[in-house]
Design an enzyme around this catalytic site. Structure first.
Site, mmCIF file in Angstrom:
data_model
loop_
_atom_site.group_PDB
_atom_site.id
_atom_site.type_symbol
_atom_site.label_atom_id
_atom_site.label_comp_id
_atom_site.label_asym_id
_atom_site.label_seq_id
_atom_site.Cartn_x
_atom_site.Cartn_y
_atom_site.Cartn_z
ATOM 1 N N ARG A 74 0.857 -1.196 0.000
ATOM 2 C CA ARG A 74 0.000 0.000 0.000
ATOM 3 C C ARG A 74 0.892 1.245 0.000
ATOM 4 O O ARG A 74 1.803 1.348 0.822
ATOM 5 C CB ARG A 74 -0.856 -0.045 1.263
ATOM 6 C CG ARG A 74 -1.902 1.015 1.357
ATOM 7 C CD ARG A 74 -2.612 0.912 2.708
ATOM 8 N NE ARG A 74 -3.584 -0.150 2.792
ATOM 9 C CZ ARG A 74 -4.121 -0.580 3.941
ATOM 10 N NH1 ARG A 74 -3.757 -0.043 5.080
ATOM 11 N NH2 ARG A 74 -5.009 -1.552 3.950
ATOM 12 N N ARG A 143 -1.501 6.654 9.586
ATOM 13 C CA ARG A 143 -1.646 6.105 8.219
ATOM 14 C C ARG A 143 -1.771 7.220 7.186
ATOM 15 O O ARG A 143 -1.647 8.398 7.497
ATOM 16 C CB ARG A 143 -2.915 5.239 8.167
ATOM 17 C CG ARG A 143 -2.995 4.152 9.225
ATOM 18 C CD ARG A 143 -2.220 2.950 8.769
ATOM 19 N NE ARG A 143 -2.386 1.818 9.674
ATOM 20 C CZ ARG A 143 -3.201 0.789 9.465
ATOM 21 N NH1 ARG A 143 -3.999 0.770 8.417
ATOM 22 N NH2 ARG A 143 -3.231 -0.226 10.306
ATOM 23 N N LYS A 207 -3.598 1.345 15.072
ATOM 24 C CA LYS A 207 -3.556 2.228 13.903
ATOM 25 C C LYS A 207 -4.105 3.616 14.248
ATOM 26 O O LYS A 207 -4.928 3.757 15.173
ATOM 27 C CB LYS A 207 -4.351 1.622 12.756
ATOM 28 C CG LYS A 207 -5.793 1.324 13.098
ATOM 29 C CD LYS A 207 -6.590 0.805 11.920
ATOM 30 C CE LYS A 207 -6.183 -0.587 11.512
ATOM 31 N NZ LYS A 207 -7.102 -1.200 10.528
ATOM 32 N N LYS A 209 -5.579 7.337 12.331
ATOM 33 C CA LYS A 209 -6.014 7.892 11.046
ATOM 34 C C LYS A 209 -6.421 9.357 11.160
ATOM 35 O O LYS A 209 -7.095 9.736 12.111
ATOM 36 C CB LYS A 209 -7.188 7.078 10.510
ATOM 37 C CG LYS A 209 -6.820 5.620 10.268
ATOM 38 C CD LYS A 209 -7.974 4.834 9.717
ATOM 39 C CE LYS A 209 -7.519 3.430 9.347
ATOM 40 N NZ LYS A 209 -8.627 2.605 8.829
ATOM 41 N N CYS A 430 -15.524 -2.956 0.159
ATOM 42 C CA CYS A 430 -14.126 -3.207 0.518
ATOM 43 C C CYS A 430 -13.584 -4.364 -0.320
ATOM 44 O O CYS A 430 -14.311 -5.019 -1.054
ATOM 45 C CB CYS A 430 -14.030 -3.543 2.000
ATOM 46 S SG CYS A 430 -14.716 -5.158 2.382
ATOM 47 N N CYS A 436 -8.340 -10.753 1.503
ATOM 48 C CA CYS A 436 -8.412 -10.291 2.892
ATOM 49 C C CYS A 436 -8.599 -11.477 3.838
ATOM 50 O O CYS A 436 -9.597 -12.198 3.753
ATOM 51 C CB CYS A 436 -9.564 -9.301 3.083
ATOM 52 S SG CYS A 436 -9.659 -8.776 4.805
ATOM 53 N N CYS A 475 -16.823 -7.902 6.411
ATOM 54 C CA CYS A 475 -16.766 -8.222 7.846
ATOM 55 C C CYS A 475 -17.049 -6.935 8.607
ATOM 56 O O CYS A 475 -17.170 -5.876 7.999
ATOM 57 C CB CYS A 475 -15.403 -8.834 8.215
ATOM 58 S SG CYS A 475 -14.114 -7.633 8.566
ATOM 59 N N CYS A 479 -14.146 -1.337 6.538
ATOM 60 C CA CYS A 479 -13.160 -0.704 5.647
ATOM 61 C C CYS A 479 -13.786 0.172 4.561
ATOM 62 O O CYS A 479 -13.144 1.088 4.061
ATOM 63 C CB CYS A 479 -12.264 -1.751 5.019
ATOM 64 S SG CYS A 479 -11.277 -2.650 6.239
#
Ligand code: SRM
Ligand code: SF4
Length: 554
Positions: A74, A143, A207, A209, A430, A436, A475, A479
């Site tokens: 990414r 991120r 994470k 953001k 997503c 994934c 899920c 995302c």
């Protein structure tokens, strides 16, 4: 918190020698296409994930073969910007080393999938030659920073856009591990050079953001970020930013302690210096107070709720050495992309291309990848990704517009964009299967066919022009930000989705579960009934999300 309670990843981070671990050794191991387990956590900080083709797991297990391992990389693209030259480089790298699909993400960047272990280093080196990197695009760290994508959004778009890069640079890790491992840079001998006052040796608990929105468009879903900045503009002058904290959109099925949360606005910073300082200290407070034992509860949103937004704000102010001002008024009216040709205040032209679920490839319907390469080869454009997984061909001079338009027509991109229905243009899904590892259900591979069926239902109820926002995730991790869609699908098992209703057009309201674990026929029956009521009982100009809330359907 005692060391005993720390989650295993905390130990991996602190003992990693600046995120190096044994990645170099793992890469040398020719017996397996995988890397060592601890290194799998560490390479995330380098912008990579180890994955395997889940479609082929069973077949390979039957043949007693190891899983088909590969890596996803990414890129770090603050605000989602690429030059034409970088586009051409990315196109070539994708063709040589990955599945070939250029995947635009919901955070304005690009992922390449299917990269074999032996190809990671050449891929990173080729990106580096194009002045692109993947540092800190994953892992417990800040991120890719989002910023409203459309230059027509404001006369001072470029001034605000520059903040994405400034914030990204401010919050980069100090370790040289990425350069050493992937670019063969000489090893740092004096560890003082790598001292990292922000991340220290433990990095963030989870994470992190950050997104910047330029009202009235909330195309970045600013309240879904740990830190959301809302630009306050008066008379074409940037006055500063309202700061929201604690947004996060993931939950875990069956774990009531987890929840999606929209950011809380805690105040206003009136200068660049104060904005950056406040951001930095929000990270230090979360670094010091975030939950490091349970990763499910480690995001900033849980720290803010546990300690209180007022306490959090005061602690940030104490560390920053100034007080935030009272938040300034702002209004969001939409979060959509502006498709087709648009012009900004300087007369430059922009064409926003419809890209279904962010997947750029040549398929039986349209040669999107070839078209964008042809456009890039003119050297007369830049590219900007939107947080809705789309691409804007950007910064085109009046004199060059015709050349670009001709290419877009030749490859039928204009037709492709014009023909997509409003509901398809607004939709996002997503990645999910097959790459994934967390996917419980399909998303981007299934959403296009479901949208076709939803389009038929909308046509039946004469609602085809409605700008309903539909999002799907495989899920509950969220995302594609399905918890702030008007209609959200959240995968529970193969072929089954929770149906959520009630988000708004502006991204300021979470939706709620309406029905659980529906299969496609049930989804279509439910939507048929809901669309019928919406058609007959809506108020004038009422959106579908507002209608479902007013009627208390959820
Ligand atoms: Fe995500 C994990 C894909 C945006 C919440 N996400 C993953 C992983 C890496 C699976 C994994 O951990 O192994 C997925 C890789 C799939 C693949 O094969 O490519 C993945 N997330 C994506 C992308 C590519 C979806 C897309 O189709 O565009 C987005 C990449 C963004 C980027 O460029 O950085 C993506 N992920 C998001 C968002 C939306 C956003 O940030 O605006 C969210 C919800 C917002 C949030 O963070 O609260 C999101 N992803 C998660 C979570 C849940 C985090 C949590 O708080 O619990 C996970 C799982 C985890 O971290 O443990 C996750
Ligand atoms: Fe994977 Fe779930 Fe994220 Fe979809 S929402 S990409 S299934 S982690």
């Amino acid at each position: 918190m005692t060391d005993k309670n720390l989650s295993p990843i905390e130990k991996i981070k602190t003992e990693s020698d600046g995120l190096r671990g044994t990645i170099a050794e793992s890469l040398q191991d020719e017996i397996t296409g995988a890397i060592r387990e601890d290194d799998q956590s560490l390479i995330k900080f380098h912008g990579m994930y180890q994955q395997d083709d889940r479609d082929r797991r069973e077949e390979r297990a039957e043949k007693k073969l190891d899983r088909l391992y590969s890596f996803m990389i990414r890129l770090r693209l603050p605000g989602g910007f690429l030059t034409a030259e970088q586009w051409i480089a990315m196109h070539e790298i994708a063709g040589e080393n990955s599945t070939g699909v250029i995947k635009i993400t919901t955070r304005q960047t690009v992922q390449l999938h299917g990269i074999l272990k032996s190809k990671i280093k050449p891929t990173i080196q080729a990106f580096n030659a194009a002045k692109l990197d993947s540092i800190a695009t994953c892992g417990d760290i800040n991120r890719n920073v989002l910023c409203s994508a459309h230059p027509k959004q404001s006369n001072i778009h470029s001034e605000i856009f520059a903040y994405a890069d400034k914030i990204s640079t401010l919050l980069m890790p100090k370790t040289r591990a990425w350069y050493e491992i992937w670019l063969d840079e000489e090893k740092v001998l004096d560890k003082k050079e790598e001292e990292d006052p922000l991340y220290q040796e433990r990095y963030m608990p989870r994470k992190f953001k950050i997104g910047i929105a330029i009202p009235p468009n909330n195309d970045v879903d600013v309240f879904g970020n740990d830190i959301g900045l809302i630009a306050i503009i008066e008379n074409d002058k940037l006055k500063g930013f309202n700061i929201a904290i604690g947004g996060g959109l993931s939950t875990t099925h069956g774990n009531p302690e987890t929840y999606a949360r929209l950011g809380t606005v805690i105040g206003f910073a009136d200068s660049e210096e104060k904005t950056l300082k406040a951001i930095y200290e929000i990270l230090t407070v979360q670094r010091d107070y975030g939950n490091r034992s349970d990763r499910k509860l480690a995001r900033l949103k849980y720290t803010v709720d546990r300690l209180g937004a007022d306490w959090f704000k005061e602690e940030v102010e104490k560390r920053a050495g100034f007080k935030l001002e009272e938040a300034r008024p702002y209004t969001f009216t939409s979060r959509r992309d502006y498709y087709g040709w648009e012009q900004n205040h300087e007369g430059l032209w922009y064409y926003t291309v419809f890209v279904e679920n962010g997947r750029i490839l040549d398929d039986e319907n349209v040669a999107l990848k070839s078209a964008l390469l042809a456009v890039a080869k003119t050297g007369k454009v830049n590219f900007r990704f939107t947080a809705n997984q789309k691409v804007i061909i950007s910064d085109i001079n009046e004199n060059d517009k015709e050349t670009i338009d001709k290419i877009l027509r030749q490859y039928k991109i204009i037709e492709h964009t014009d023909n997509a229905s409003p509901v398809r243009k607004n939709a996002m899904a997503c990645v999910a299967l097959p790459t994934c590892p967390l996917a419980l259900a399909e998303a981007q591979r299934y959403m296009p066919s479901l949208i076709t069926k939803i389009e038929s239902l909308l046509a039946k109820h004469e609602l085809s022009d409605e700008e309903i926002i539909i999002r799907m995730t495989g899920c509950p991790n969220g995302c594609a930000r399905s918890y702030i869609a008007e209609i959200g699908f959240v995968g529970t098992a193969l072929g089954k989705y929770n149906l959520h209703l009630g988000g708004d057009h502006e991204g300021t309201r979470l939706n709620k579960i309406y029905k659980e674990s529906l299969e496609e026929p049930e989804i279509l029956t439910e939507l048929d009934g809901l669309f019928a009521s919406f058609k007959n009982e809506r108020n004038s100009n009422e959106s579908f999300g507002d209608f479902t809330m007013r009627k208390q359907l959820i």
